[in-house]
Structure formats: C-alpha cells, structure tokens
Motif scaffolding. Structure first.
Motif, PDB file in Angstrom:
ATOM      1  N   SER A  84      26.093  28.241 -12.565  1.00 40.15           N
ATOM      2  CA  SER A  84      25.167  28.216 -13.704  1.00 40.15           C
ATOM      3  C   SER A  84      25.595  29.123 -14.853  1.00 40.15           C
ATOM      4  O   SER A  84      24.810  29.366 -15.777  1.00 40.15           O
TER       5      SER A  84
ATOM      6  N   ARG B  16      23.345  32.070 -15.847  1.00 43.88           N
ATOM      7  CA  ARG B  16      22.103  31.837 -16.586  1.00 43.88           C
ATOM      8  C   ARG B  16      20.894  31.721 -15.666  1.00 43.88           C
ATOM      9  O   ARG B  16      19.758  31.790 -16.139  1.00 43.88           O
ATOM     10  N   GLU B  17      21.126  31.509 -14.379  1.00 45.75           N
ATOM     11  CA  GLU B  17      20.033  31.301 -13.441  1.00 45.75           C
ATOM     12  C   GLU B  17      20.327  32.066 -12.154  1.00 45.75           C
ATOM     13  O   GLU B  17      21.471  32.468 -11.900  1.00 45.75           O
ATOM     14  N   THR B  18      19.283  32.275 -11.355  1.00 49.89           N
ATOM     15  CA  THR B  18      19.453  32.961 -10.078  1.00 49.89           C
ATOM     16  C   THR B  18      18.966  32.069  -8.934  1.00 49.89           C
ATOM     17  O   THR B  18      18.112  31.196  -9.127  1.00 49.89           O
TER      18      THR B  18
ATOM     19  N   SER C 156      15.601  30.981 -10.237  1.00 50.09           N
ATOM     20  CA  SER C 156      15.027  31.888 -11.241  1.00 50.09           C
ATOM     21  C   SER C 156      13.544  32.145 -10.973  1.00 50.09           C
ATOM     22  O   SER C 156      12.718  32.174 -11.891  1.00 50.09           O
TER      23      SER C 156
ATOM     24  N   GLN D 285      19.975  21.207 -11.310  1.00 50.42           N
ATOM     25  CA  GLN D 285      19.751  22.474 -10.611  1.00 50.42           C
ATOM     26  C   GLN D 285      19.691  22.257  -9.100  1.00 50.42           C
ATOM     27  O   GLN D 285      20.227  23.056  -8.328  1.00 50.42           O
TER      28      GLN D 285
END
Length: 358
Positions: free
Chosen positions: A214, A217-219, A262, A274
């Motif tokens: 990502s 940008r995301e977790t 996220s 995602q």
C-alpha cells in the motif's frame, strides 16, 4: 529454494513441453482458459498437497488420455533435486531423486511454496471457518504435531455432539458430559494457544508486506476472537443450550480472526483492491514464517493477482519481492512492462513460449 526446470505431458490442457524459469519474478500472461493456472497448479503439486483449486486427481489428466506426467528439477536443502509425478487411474504417485515414493504426500517438506488464487479472497469476504482454516493449514505445514492435536480436538467434538443428540432420549447420559467437557477443553485450549501464537508471529511480517503493497498509506492488523474466554466454564454453563441445539456452542471451532485495514473491519469496509492486498500480505507473511523455520525461502505462486490492484500495488509485486522466486499469472502483458528484472512468458492454447526482453 527454487524451480529450475518443469516439464509436462498430458497435464490438463497444456501441450507437452517444458520451461526454465528465472530465479526472480516470472510473469505468465495470456487470455482466460489458456492454461496459466494449470501451469502454476502443476508446480504446486510438488509440495505434496492437493490441487489448490480443489480438483480431483482424475481431472488433472488431459481429456482422452489415460495418464499425465510431470517432472520438476528444483533446488532444495542445499542441492539440486528431481521429482516426478504421475497421475493415472484417478490417483497421483511420486518419485524423488529416482526413488519411488508412492503417494505424493511423501514430497511434503521437500519443496515448499505458498499460493494465492482468487478463491482465497474468501479469507476476507467469507465466514469464520475460512479464516480458521487458513491458520490451521499454515500450522499443519509448520508444525506436524499440530495436525494430530487438531484431529484430537475434532474427534472429541464429534463425540460430544453425538452425546448431546442422545441425551434427550437418555437423560442419564447427562452426567457423562462433564468427562467430555474436560477432554474438549484440554484439546481446545491447546489449539487456541497454538493459533494465537502463530498469529502473533504472523502479525509483524504481514504488517510489513501490507505497508509495502500500500506504499505505507494503510495499516494491517488482526485479532484472534475467542468464542469463550474460559472454555471449561463456558462448556459447563451452556450445557442445557447445547443439549437443546445438539451442538457445542463454544470452542475453537467457533472462533474467528478479525482483520482490520487502518483500524476498520476489512470484511465490512475494505475495497476489493484492499481485500486482495490483505490476502497477499497474509500469504507473503506465511512464506516468510516458513523461511524462518526451514532456512529456505519458499516459492510464491500468485494466480490472477493483478486485477483490482492499482499501479503502485502492481509495482510492489513485480519489483520488491526480491527474496522469493515468484510465479505470477495475469491476462495482459501491459502490467509486466513495469517489471525491472525477471522473465516473461506467454500462454496461448496450452502452449508456453518465452517473450524476449523489449
């Protein structure tokens, strides 16, 4: 660990042939139903596992033929090795370094790999049983003793459920439930400990791979959710409900893994891209844990992986998995133009051909 050469004859729709992949990323492109997945499936079978597509052995043989043959030269355990698989009369048999091994399960541990296919998206989209199966399958591959533990739990669960169904007709059997509760809780607590330990170990590499996919940008995070905090107490307190339903309502067979992107539940809120990224990160993390255990990097198979991924995520798969030998299938060669090094192959009507560098 890597594949050096694969040859095949009468396997699925593939025309008799062979190919020599590179040690890095190998992209196989072609339209649907040309044979790309069949090629990945042929290599996967050398893990000793069943087809990742759930196919029966008889379905692996080209229509009109009586047998299929596969041969793979690969590097494992510090030396070159050769394995052969024959599919005939509805079953697979194996040979390793010239020695007949009987069932293909004898190859387990000799050639290790992880696979992503579109069906694995149900790991995020589907119900709890699929997430439990993911954890259990990974543990069985890493810890042979876990399969025996899980089998013991399932046998005890089956016996307790059978007793629950008999109690309405034989009330005196109610007193024997305590014995089965004790056995089931002992097995169950061990299963839960193994699962939670595995997920704890998986969390760090999975988060790292997802961050890479990502572009930071995301977790990604996940939590093991028990159906009961104290299994022994829950079994005792819910006996009457269990008798009425005829099923055991608490235990590892009812647990789940909550996955968050996220901070939001991935099943409910993640986009298709995602969700695909989550499964990829979990599969790559599985590969990383396997490598830590065996000391060798497993081969990574990514089937039909590029759809629903943006350019940044595609770039990560093509150019940043440098520690693994990767086989990636897709429909269009356009995405592969981002690849900075590796090999490109075209599959058309069951025939594989190498594509020279542009």
């Amino acid at each position: 660990m890597n594949v050096r050469r694969l040859s095949w004859n009468h396997f699925r729709n593939l025309r008799a042939g062979e190919f020599e992949p590179c040690a890095g990323v190998n992209v196989i492109y072609g339209q649907n139903a040309q044979g790309k997945t069949n090629l990945l499936e042929a290599m996967w079978l050398f893990t000793g596992e069943r087809s990742f597509r759930g196919a029966k052995d008889a379905e692996l043989v080209l229509q009109g033929e009586t047998a299929a043959a596969l041969r793979m030269d690969f590097w494992s355990e510090g030396r070159g090795q050769t394995a052969k698989i024959t599919v005939a009369e509805g079953r697979r048999t194996a040979e390793l370094n010239g020695i007949p091994k009987g069932a293909c399960s004898a190859l387990t541990g000799k050639f290790c790999a992880v696979v992503f296919s579109p069906e694995h998206l149900s790991l995020v989209r589907g119900g709890p049983s699929l997430r439990r199966e993911f954890v259990d399958s990974a543990l069985c591959q890493m810890k042979p003793g876990y399969a025996s533990l899980l089998s013991g739990y399932n046998r005890t669960l089956f016996q307790r459920n059978a007793l629950l169904k008999d109690i309405p007709r034989h009330a005196e059997l109610m007193d024997t439930l305590e014995i089965w509760d004790e056995r089931l809780s002992q097995f169950g607590e061990r299963v839960i400990r193994q699962r939670t330990a595995y997920l704890k170990a998986l969390s760090e590499p999975a988060a790292g791979f997802y961050a890479g996919i990502s572009s930071n940008r995301e977790t990604l995070s996940f939590v093991y959710r028990k159906s009961a905090e104290d299994l022994r107490r829950a079994l005792a307190e819910e006996r009457r409900e269990d008798v009425l339903s005829g099923h055991t309502g608490a235990g590892p067979h009812r647990d789940d893994v909550d996955i968050f992107v996220s901070g939001l539940n991935a099943r409910a809120y993640a986009s298709q891209g995602q969700k695909r990224s989550v499964v990829l990160a979990l599969k790559l993390a599985e590969a990383e844990l396997l490598s830590r255990m065996t000391g060798e990097k497993p081969v990574v198979f990514l089937d039909d992986v590029m759809s629903e991924l943006d350019a940044r995520r595609q770039d990560y798969l093509l150019n940043h998995l440098t520690e693994f030998q990767v086989f990636l299938s897709c429909c269009e060669p356009g995405a592969a133009r981002q690849m900075k090094s590796g090999a490109l192959f075209r599959m058309e009507d069951g025939a594989l051909s190498a594509v020279p560098p542009a």
